[in-house]
Design a protein around this motif. Structure first.
Motif, mmCIF file in Angstrom:
data_model
loop_
_atom_site.group_PDB
_atom_site.id
_atom_site.type_symbol
_atom_site.label_atom_id
_atom_site.label_comp_id
_atom_site.label_asym_id
_atom_site.label_seq_id
_atom_site.Cartn_x
_atom_site.Cartn_y
_atom_site.Cartn_z
ATOM 1 N N ARG A 245 17.845 -56.238 -30.248
ATOM 2 C CA ARG A 245 18.118 -55.685 -28.919
ATOM 3 C C ARG A 245 19.451 -56.168 -28.374
ATOM 4 O O ARG A 245 20.024 -55.559 -27.471
ATOM 5 C CB ARG A 245 16.990 -56.052 -27.952
ATOM 6 C CG ARG A 245 15.630 -55.523 -28.371
ATOM 7 C CD ARG A 245 14.678 -55.615 -27.208
ATOM 8 N NE ARG A 245 13.289 -55.473 -27.617
ATOM 9 C CZ ARG A 245 12.269 -55.521 -26.784
ATOM 10 N NH1 ARG A 245 12.483 -55.713 -25.490
ATOM 11 N NH2 ARG A 245 11.023 -55.393 -27.219
ATOM 12 N N ASP B 244 6.801 -58.756 -27.955
ATOM 13 C CA ASP B 244 6.716 -57.934 -26.756
ATOM 14 C C ASP B 244 5.793 -56.743 -27.034
ATOM 15 O O ASP B 244 6.217 -55.586 -27.011
ATOM 16 C CB ASP B 244 8.122 -57.450 -26.376
ATOM 17 C CG ASP B 244 8.151 -56.654 -25.085
ATOM 18 O OD1 ASP B 244 7.173 -56.745 -24.308
ATOM 19 O OD2 ASP B 244 9.134 -55.926 -24.870
ATOM 20 N N THR C 126 6.123 -58.074 -33.223
ATOM 21 C CA THR C 126 6.883 -58.196 -31.987
ATOM 22 C C THR C 126 6.323 -59.281 -31.089
ATOM 23 O O THR C 126 5.123 -59.571 -31.120
ATOM 24 C CB THR C 126 6.887 -56.846 -31.226
ATOM 25 O OG1 THR C 126 7.674 -56.983 -30.038
ATOM 26 C CG2 THR C 126 5.480 -56.400 -30.871
ATOM 27 N N VAL D 85 14.970 -54.676 -35.465
ATOM 28 C CA VAL D 85 15.563 -54.155 -34.232
ATOM 29 C C VAL D 85 16.158 -55.328 -33.458
ATOM 30 O O VAL D 85 15.428 -56.185 -32.954
ATOM 31 C CB VAL D 85 14.523 -53.422 -33.369
ATOM 32 C CG1 VAL D 85 15.168 -52.926 -32.071
ATOM 33 C CG2 VAL D 85 13.908 -52.259 -34.137
ATOM 34 N N GLY E 48 14.330 -47.670 -32.207
ATOM 35 C CA GLY E 48 13.381 -48.163 -33.202
ATOM 36 C C GLY E 48 12.142 -47.294 -33.271
ATOM 37 O O GLY E 48 11.626 -47.011 -34.352
ATOM 38 N N GLN E 49 11.666 -46.850 -32.114
ATOM 39 C CA GLN E 49 10.484 -45.990 -32.102
ATOM 40 C C GLN E 49 10.798 -44.595 -32.634
ATOM 41 O O GLN E 49 9.939 -43.957 -33.244
ATOM 42 C CB GLN E 49 9.922 -45.918 -30.684
ATOM 43 C CG GLN E 49 9.321 -47.238 -30.218
ATOM 44 C CD GLN E 49 8.704 -47.165 -28.839
ATOM 45 O OE1 GLN E 49 9.006 -46.255 -28.054
ATOM 46 N NE2 GLN E 49 7.841 -48.126 -28.521
ATOM 47 N N VAL F 23 4.210 -53.167 -36.804
ATOM 48 C CA VAL F 23 5.195 -53.679 -35.859
ATOM 49 C C VAL F 23 4.926 -55.152 -35.604
ATOM 50 O O VAL F 23 3.816 -55.533 -35.205
ATOM 51 C CB VAL F 23 5.143 -52.905 -34.522
ATOM 52 C CG1 VAL F 23 6.189 -53.449 -33.549
ATOM 53 C CG2 VAL F 23 5.356 -51.415 -34.757
ATOM 54 N N VAL G 121 14.587 -50.438 -28.060
ATOM 55 C CA VAL G 121 13.305 -50.080 -28.653
ATOM 56 C C VAL G 121 13.202 -48.565 -28.829
ATOM 57 O O VAL G 121 12.559 -48.080 -29.758
ATOM 58 C CB VAL G 121 12.154 -50.624 -27.782
ATOM 59 C CG1 VAL G 121 10.807 -50.132 -28.288
ATOM 60 C CG2 VAL G 121 12.182 -52.141 -27.764
ATOM 61 N N TRP G 122 13.836 -47.801 -27.938
ATOM 62 C CA TRP G 122 13.786 -46.340 -28.049
ATOM 63 C C TRP G 122 14.221 -45.883 -29.441
ATOM 64 O O TRP G 122 13.545 -45.067 -30.066
ATOM 65 C CB TRP G 122 14.691 -45.697 -26.986
ATOM 66 C CG TRP G 122 14.678 -44.203 -27.033
ATOM 67 C CD1 TRP G 122 13.854 -43.361 -26.346
ATOM 68 C CD2 TRP G 122 15.510 -43.357 -27.834
ATOM 69 N NE1 TRP G 122 14.116 -42.047 -26.666
ATOM 70 C CE2 TRP G 122 15.131 -42.019 -27.578
ATOM 71 C CE3 TRP G 122 16.535 -43.598 -28.747
ATOM 72 C CZ2 TRP G 122 15.746 -40.934 -28.200
ATOM 73 C CZ3 TRP G 122 17.149 -42.518 -29.373
ATOM 74 C CH2 TRP G 122 16.755 -41.197 -29.093
ATOM 75 N N THR H 157 5.538 -53.276 -25.007
ATOM 76 C CA THR H 157 6.515 -52.203 -25.193
ATOM 77 C C THR H 157 6.020 -51.169 -26.196
ATOM 78 O O THR H 157 6.366 -49.987 -26.112
ATOM 79 C CB THR H 157 7.857 -52.789 -25.668
ATOM 80 O OG1 THR H 157 8.323 -53.727 -24.689
ATOM 81 C CG2 THR H 157 8.910 -51.709 -25.842
ATOM 82 N N TRP H 158 5.198 -51.606 -27.158
ATOM 83 C CA TRP H 158 4.702 -50.714 -28.199
ATOM 84 C C TRP H 158 3.277 -50.237 -27.936
ATOM 85 O O TRP H 158 2.717 -49.486 -28.738
ATOM 86 C CB TRP H 158 4.762 -51.418 -29.551
ATOM 87 C CG TRP H 158 6.165 -51.616 -30.040
ATOM 88 C CD1 TRP H 158 7.017 -52.630 -29.706
ATOM 89 C CD2 TRP H 158 6.887 -50.773 -30.947
ATOM 90 N NE1 TRP H 158 8.217 -52.480 -30.355
ATOM 91 C CE2 TRP H 158 8.163 -51.353 -31.125
ATOM 92 C CE3 TRP H 158 6.567 -49.603 -31.629
ATOM 93 C CZ2 TRP H 158 9.123 -50.774 -31.959
ATOM 94 C CZ3 TRP H 158 7.523 -49.030 -32.470
ATOM 95 C CH2 TRP H 158 8.788 -49.614 -32.618
ATOM 96 N N ASP I 131 10.596 -56.228 -34.190
ATOM 97 C CA ASP I 131 11.213 -56.071 -32.872
ATOM 98 C C ASP I 131 11.015 -57.343 -32.080
ATOM 99 O O ASP I 131 9.912 -57.632 -31.625
ATOM 100 C CB ASP I 131 10.590 -54.873 -32.137
ATOM 101 C CG ASP I 131 10.977 -54.863 -30.658
ATOM 102 O OD1 ASP I 131 12.163 -55.120 -30.367
ATOM 103 O OD2 ASP I 131 10.096 -54.622 -29.820
#
Length: 216
Positions: free
Chosen positions: A137, A52, A50, A135, A32-33, A48, A29-30, A55-56, A95
């Motif tokens: 992972r 999850d 996601t 993204v 992607g951000q 986004v 994710v790092w 995380t964002w 993501d």
């Protein structure tokens, strides 16, 4: 701009174009951000998708220093409008952790269905000045087709199994596939247009404060 190559020449990508664009990022994710943060500097709107959202959480306000009107995080089934202009392009970040179910995306009518191919679900609904950043992972034989269907692939350091899957999907030479396993934390590999290029990320002090050190 993503970084610099071994000759210290700037490495840039054309993230937004008049035609729909698909980018697949294999990594965390790092990364992607980081791409999303730099897209904000171009005036882009970020959506986004996601499974999850934690995380964002807070990414938009932290990146903009104000209410996140340019950043929206969705974990439900609301569709994404297929709009974008040269003045305000749209980056759709998809993501999804391994094994997660996806929210509805452009052109989808089955919210919450299981993700099979993150590169093709809803892709036909992308419009002009829209870019979809998927993204991944974790790369495996089930998600590797996303690499073949992308205009550009961005890779962080890969495991041995991921490297094999990437090499097969992208038809990389053995030396390139091996190098993907030993890249430093602050490196990326770009694959597209029949070539692959390695770069070192040039992180600003603001990005270091917002995102922390490079990692997967």
């Amino acid at each position: 701009m993503l970084g610099a190559d071994r000759r210290r020449a700037a490495v840039t990508i054309r993230l937004f174009r008049p035609e729909p664009t698909r980018v697949t990022l294999v990594g965390g994710v790092w990364a992607g951000q980081l791409v999303a943060f730099r897209a904000l500097a171009l005036g882009a709107r970020i959506v986004v998708l996601t499974a999850d959202p934690a995380t964002w959480a807070g990414f938009g306000p932290a990146a903009l220093g104000r209410a996140a009107d340019q950043v929206e995080v969705r974990a439900d089934g609301r569709p994404v409008p297929a709009t974008g202009t040269a003045q305000q392009p749209t980056l759709i970040v998809r993501d999804l952790p391994p094994g997660a179910t996806r929210p509805a995306v452009p052109g989808s009518t089955t919210p919450g269905s299981t993700l099979h191919d993150p590169a093709t679900v809803g892709a036909a609904a992308l419009g002009a000045w829209q870019t979809e950043l998927t993204v991944l992972r974790r790369l495996d034989p089930g998600t590797a087709p996303a690499l073949r269907d992308s205009d550009l692939c961005v890779l962080q350091r890969l495991s041995a199994d991921e490297s094999v899957a990437a090499a097969q999907a992208l038809r990389l030479p053995p030396d390139s596939a091996r190098f993907l396993q030993v890249m430093a934390d602050d490196m990326l590999t770009l694959v597209g247009g029949g070539t692959d290029r390695h770069l070192w990320i040039s992180q600003t002090s603001v990005e270091q404060h917002l995102l922390g050190a490079p990692r997967r």
